[in-house]
Design a protein around this motif. Sequence first.
Motif, PDB file in Angstrom:
ATOM      1  N   ASP A  37       1.316  -1.058   0.008  1.00  0.00           N
ATOM      2  CA  ASP A  37       0.195   0.069  -0.110  1.00  0.00           C
ATOM      3  C   ASP A  37       0.628   1.176   0.012  1.00  0.00           C
ATOM      4  OD1 ASP A  37      -2.287  -1.859   0.186  1.00  0.00           O
ATOM      5  OD2 ASP A  37      -2.500  -0.878   2.203  1.00  0.00           O
ATOM      6  N   ASN A  38       1.921   1.065   0.597  1.00  0.00           N
ATOM      7  CA  ASN A  38       2.617   2.578   0.570  1.00  0.00           C
ATOM      8  C   ASN A  38       4.376   2.374  -0.594  1.00  0.00           C
ATOM      9  OD1 ASN A  38       2.529   3.931   2.918  1.00  0.00           O
ATOM     10  ND2 ASN A  38       1.981   1.862   3.935  1.00  0.00           N
ATOM     11  N   SER A  39       3.730   1.422  -1.400  1.00  0.00           N
ATOM     12  CA  SER A  39       5.222   1.366  -2.307  1.00  0.00           C
ATOM     13  C   SER A  39       4.824   1.672  -3.579  1.00  0.00           C
ATOM     14  CB  SER A  39       4.826  -0.348  -2.921  1.00  0.00           C
ATOM     15  OG  SER A  39       3.862  -0.602  -3.647  1.00  0.00           O
ATOM     16  N   GLY A  40       3.131   2.651  -3.965  1.00  0.00           N
ATOM     17  CA  GLY A  40       3.256   3.944  -5.414  1.00  0.00           C
ATOM     18  C   GLY A  40       2.967   2.789  -6.117  1.00  0.00           C
ATOM     19  N   VAL A  41       2.717   1.668  -6.379  1.00  0.00           N
ATOM     20  CA  VAL A  41       2.658   0.848  -7.653  1.00  0.00           C
ATOM     21  C   VAL A  41       1.478   1.511  -8.676  1.00  0.00           C
ATOM     22  CG1 VAL A  41       1.270  -0.822  -8.631  1.00  0.00           C
ATOM     23  CG2 VAL A  41       2.903  -1.222  -6.448  1.00  0.00           C
ATOM     24  N   ASN A  42       1.635   1.609  -9.473  1.00  0.00           N
ATOM     25  CA  ASN A  42       0.625   3.263 -11.003  1.00  0.00           C
ATOM     26  C   ASN A  42       0.315   1.188 -11.312  1.00  0.00           C
ATOM     27  OD1 ASN A  42      -0.436   3.768 -12.663  1.00  0.00           O
ATOM     28  ND2 ASN A  42       1.465   5.315 -13.904  1.00  0.00           N
ATOM     29  N   THR A  43      -1.301   1.007 -11.247  1.00  0.00           N
ATOM     30  CA  THR A  43      -1.813   0.270 -11.804  1.00  0.00           C
ATOM     31  C   THR A  43      -2.580   0.786 -13.397  1.00  0.00           C
ATOM     32  OG1 THR A  43      -4.396   1.034 -10.567  1.00  0.00           O
ATOM     33  CG2 THR A  43      -2.675  -0.571  -9.154  1.00  0.00           C
ATOM     34  N   ALA A  44      -2.382   1.384 -12.998  1.00  0.00           N
ATOM     35  CA  ALA A  44      -2.508   1.357 -15.287  1.00  0.00           C
ATOM     36  C   ALA A  44      -0.868   0.790 -16.272  1.00  0.00           C
ATOM     37  CB  ALA A  44      -2.954   3.589 -14.895  1.00  0.00           C
ATOM     38  N   GLU A  45      -0.340   1.269 -15.154  1.00  0.00           N
ATOM     39  CA  GLU A  45       1.084   0.494 -15.613  1.00  0.00           C
ATOM     40  C   GLU A  45       1.151  -0.617 -15.649  1.00  0.00           C
ATOM     41  OE1 GLU A  45       2.992   4.843 -16.553  1.00  0.00           O
ATOM     42  OE2 GLU A  45       3.638   3.591 -14.839  1.00  0.00           O
ATOM     43  N   ARG A  46       1.824  -1.684 -16.224  1.00  0.00           N
ATOM     44  CA  ARG A  46       2.160  -2.731 -16.561  1.00  0.00           C
ATOM     45  C   ARG A  46       3.578  -3.239 -15.280  1.00  0.00           C
ATOM     46  NH1 ARG A  46       4.921  -5.016 -21.369  1.00  0.00           N
ATOM     47  NH2 ARG A  46       6.442  -3.331 -21.264  1.00  0.00           N
ATOM     48  N   ASN A  47       3.135  -4.260 -14.169  1.00  0.00           N
ATOM     49  CA  ASN A  47       3.669  -3.955 -12.873  1.00  0.00           C
ATOM     50  C   ASN A  47       4.344  -5.975 -12.913  1.00  0.00           C
ATOM     51  OD1 ASN A  47       3.918  -1.514 -11.469  1.00  0.00           O
ATOM     52  ND2 ASN A  47       1.870  -1.583 -12.122  1.00  0.00           N
ATOM     53  N   LEU A  48       5.063  -5.954 -12.455  1.00  0.00           N
ATOM     54  CA  LEU A  48       6.296  -7.441 -12.458  1.00  0.00           C
ATOM     55  C   LEU A  48       6.317  -7.457 -11.063  1.00  0.00           C
ATOM     56  CD1 LEU A  48       7.079 -10.337 -13.255  1.00  0.00           C
ATOM     57  CD2 LEU A  48       8.768  -9.257 -13.988  1.00  0.00           C
ATOM     58  N   MET A  49       6.097  -8.465 -10.107  1.00  0.00           N
ATOM     59  CA  MET A  49       6.487  -8.498  -8.996  1.00  0.00           C
ATOM     60  C   MET A  49       7.834  -9.723  -8.777  1.00  0.00           C
ATOM     61  SD  MET A  49       7.244  -7.770  -5.331  1.00  0.00           S
ATOM     62  CE  MET A  49       5.676  -6.622  -5.260  1.00  0.00           C
ATOM     63  N   VAL A  50       8.531  -9.762  -7.837  1.00  0.00           N
ATOM     64  CA  VAL A  50       9.511 -11.097  -7.759  1.00  0.00           C
ATOM     65  C   VAL A  50      10.075 -11.123  -6.433  1.00  0.00           C
ATOM     66  CG1 VAL A  50      12.051 -11.817  -8.223  1.00  0.00           C
ATOM     67  CG2 VAL A  50      10.920 -10.986 -10.365  1.00  0.00           C
ATOM     68  N   LEU A  51       9.537 -12.647  -5.701  1.00  0.00           N
ATOM     69  CA  LEU A  51       9.531 -12.270  -4.088  1.00  0.00           C
ATOM     70  C   LEU A  51      10.080 -13.614  -4.170  1.00  0.00           C
ATOM     71  CD1 LEU A  51       6.145 -12.251  -3.280  1.00  0.00           C
ATOM     72  CD2 LEU A  51       6.136 -12.481  -4.518  1.00  0.00           C
ATOM     73  N   HIS A  52       9.987 -13.381  -3.052  1.00  0.00           N
ATOM     74  CA  HIS A  52      10.439 -14.708  -1.706  1.00  0.00           C
ATOM     75  C   HIS A  52      10.157 -14.773  -0.918  1.00  0.00           C
ATOM     76  CE1 HIS A  52      13.339 -18.490  -1.638  1.00  0.00           C
ATOM     77  NE2 HIS A  52      13.541 -18.099  -0.253  1.00  0.00           N
ATOM     78  N   GLN A  53       8.250 -15.152  -0.677  1.00  0.00           N
ATOM     79  CA  GLN A  53       7.558 -15.772   1.002  1.00  0.00           C
ATOM     80  C   GLN A  53       6.915 -16.819   0.278  1.00  0.00           C
ATOM     81  OE1 GLN A  53       9.398 -12.228   1.841  1.00  0.00           O
ATOM     82  NE2 GLN A  53       7.866 -13.605   4.082  1.00  0.00           N
ATOM     83  N   PHE A  54       5.969 -17.096   1.603  1.00  0.00           N
ATOM     84  CA  PHE A  54       4.865 -18.302   1.566  1.00  0.00           C
ATOM     85  C   PHE A  54       3.234 -17.645   1.194  1.00  0.00           C
ATOM     86  CE2 PHE A  54       2.160 -21.540   3.715  1.00  0.00           C
ATOM     87  CZ  PHE A  54       2.638 -22.089   2.405  1.00  0.00           C
ATOM     88  N   VAL A  55       3.629 -17.670   0.093  1.00  0.00           N
ATOM     89  CA  VAL A  55       2.382 -17.217  -0.655  1.00  0.00           C
ATOM     90  C   VAL A  55       0.929 -18.270  -1.503  1.00  0.00           C
ATOM     91  CG1 VAL A  55       0.889 -15.155  -2.683  1.00  0.00           C
ATOM     92  CG2 VAL A  55       3.444 -14.940  -2.064  1.00  0.00           C
ATOM     93  N   THR A  56      -0.469 -18.236  -0.324  1.00  0.00           N
ATOM     94  CA  THR A  56      -1.341 -18.579   0.013  1.00  0.00           C
ATOM     95  C   THR A  56      -2.295 -18.231  -0.968  1.00  0.00           C
ATOM     96  OG1 THR A  56      -2.562 -18.401   1.283  1.00  0.00           O
ATOM     97  CG2 THR A  56      -0.588 -19.994   1.975  1.00  0.00           C
ATOM     98  N   GLY A  57      -3.059 -19.792  -1.654  1.00  0.00           N
ATOM     99  CA  GLY A  57      -4.118 -18.946  -2.326  1.00  0.00           C
ATOM    100  C   GLY A  57      -5.368 -18.844  -1.085  1.00  0.00           C
ATOM    101  N   LYS A  58      -6.967 -18.458  -1.330  1.00  0.00           N
ATOM    102  CA  LYS A  58      -7.856 -18.523  -0.091  1.00  0.00           C
ATOM    103  C   LYS A  58      -8.628 -19.412   0.458  1.00  0.00           C
ATOM    104  CE  LYS A  58      -9.665 -14.210  -2.552  1.00  0.00           C
ATOM    105  NZ  LYS A  58     -11.850 -13.471  -3.001  1.00  0.00           N
ATOM    106  N   THR A  59      -8.391 -20.795  -0.302  1.00  0.00           N
ATOM    107  CA  THR A  59      -8.457 -21.671   0.408  1.00  0.00           C
ATOM    108  C   THR A  59      -7.616 -23.399   0.126  1.00  0.00           C
ATOM    109  OG1 THR A  59      -9.920 -22.623  -2.299  1.00  0.00           O
ATOM    110  CG2 THR A  59     -11.198 -21.103  -1.102  1.00  0.00           C
ATOM    111  N   LYS A  60      -6.545 -22.789  -0.639  1.00  0.00           N
ATOM    112  CA  LYS A  60      -5.592 -23.404  -1.176  1.00  0.00           C
ATOM    113  C   LYS A  60      -4.370 -23.037  -0.828  1.00  0.00           C
ATOM    114  CE  LYS A  60      -4.187 -26.809  -3.997  1.00  0.00           C
ATOM    115  NZ  LYS A  60      -4.383 -27.669  -5.145  1.00  0.00           N
TER     116      LYS A  60
END
Length: 246
Positions: A37-60
Motif C-alpha cells: 500500500d505504501n509502494s506507490g504502484v501505478n496500476t494503470a501500467e504493467r507491473n512485475l513482482m519478484v519475491l521470496h515468500q510463502f504465498v497462499t490462495g484463499k482456500t488452498k
Amino acid sequence: GPLHIWLLPYIKASRVGHFFPDADTSTYDKAFRTVIDNSGVNTAERNLMVLHQFVTGKTKEPELAGSETMILNVGTIDKIGADCFDAFDYVAMGHIHGAQAVGRETCRYAGSMLKYSLDKKELSRTKTVPVVTMGAKGDVEVELVELQPLREIRHIKGNLKDLIDRATDTEDYIYATLTDEETQFDAMARMQEVYPNTMKLDYDNTSTRAVRDFDGVVETEGKSFHELINDFFHLYLCMNPNAMLL
C-alpha cells in the motif's frame, strides 16, 4: 507502456513495524499489505513482482516438494494471501520448490529446476520453466517448458536380486525399497555396483510394517513382570529383526 519490475526479498513482519510504527503488522499478511500500500504502484501500467515468500490462495495452500527445510521445520506462520499482489500483472515467486500457480495463473512459483527430495509426490513431478510473455496491459501469457534432467530420480521397489537382475536406467539417482524379509548383507554396496547413484535404501517387509503399525501405546495396567518383559522383547525384535538375543 513501461514495464516496472519490483524486487522484494524475504522480509519479516517485525521489520516492517520499524518503518511503519502506526500500521498493524501483527501478521505477515498485514505487514505485506502495508508494504504494498505504501509502494506507490501505478496500476494503470504493467507491473512485475519478484519475491521470496510463502504465498497462499484463499482456500488452498501451495503444495510443498519435501525439500523446503525452513518451511517444514518452522511452519507456515509467515503466509501471505495471493490477493495481496492483485496490483501486479505477474508475480514470480521463489521459496517453494514445486512449480504451481497460487490464486491465479499469473501468480506462480517457478519451482526448482531439479528434484531435491525423495518425496514420492516430488518424484512424480515433471520439472518445468515458466516462459512469460507480457504484451499490452492485461495481456500475459505463460508457457511451461518441460525440463529433461541428465539423470532422473526414481523410486524402485522389490527384492534385492530382482532389482539387480532387472536393472534399467542404471545411471539415475535411485531410492530403493527392498521387500526381502531378511536384511540383505551389504545391500547398499551391492546396489551401487549396478546403480552407482543409489542415494537411499530402506525396507518394506513384515517387520518394518509391524513397527509402522505400532501406535506407541502399550497397555501395562495389571500385567505381570514376565508379561511386561515379553512385550518389551517383542517390540525390540520388531524394530530390530536381525538382533541376536543371548
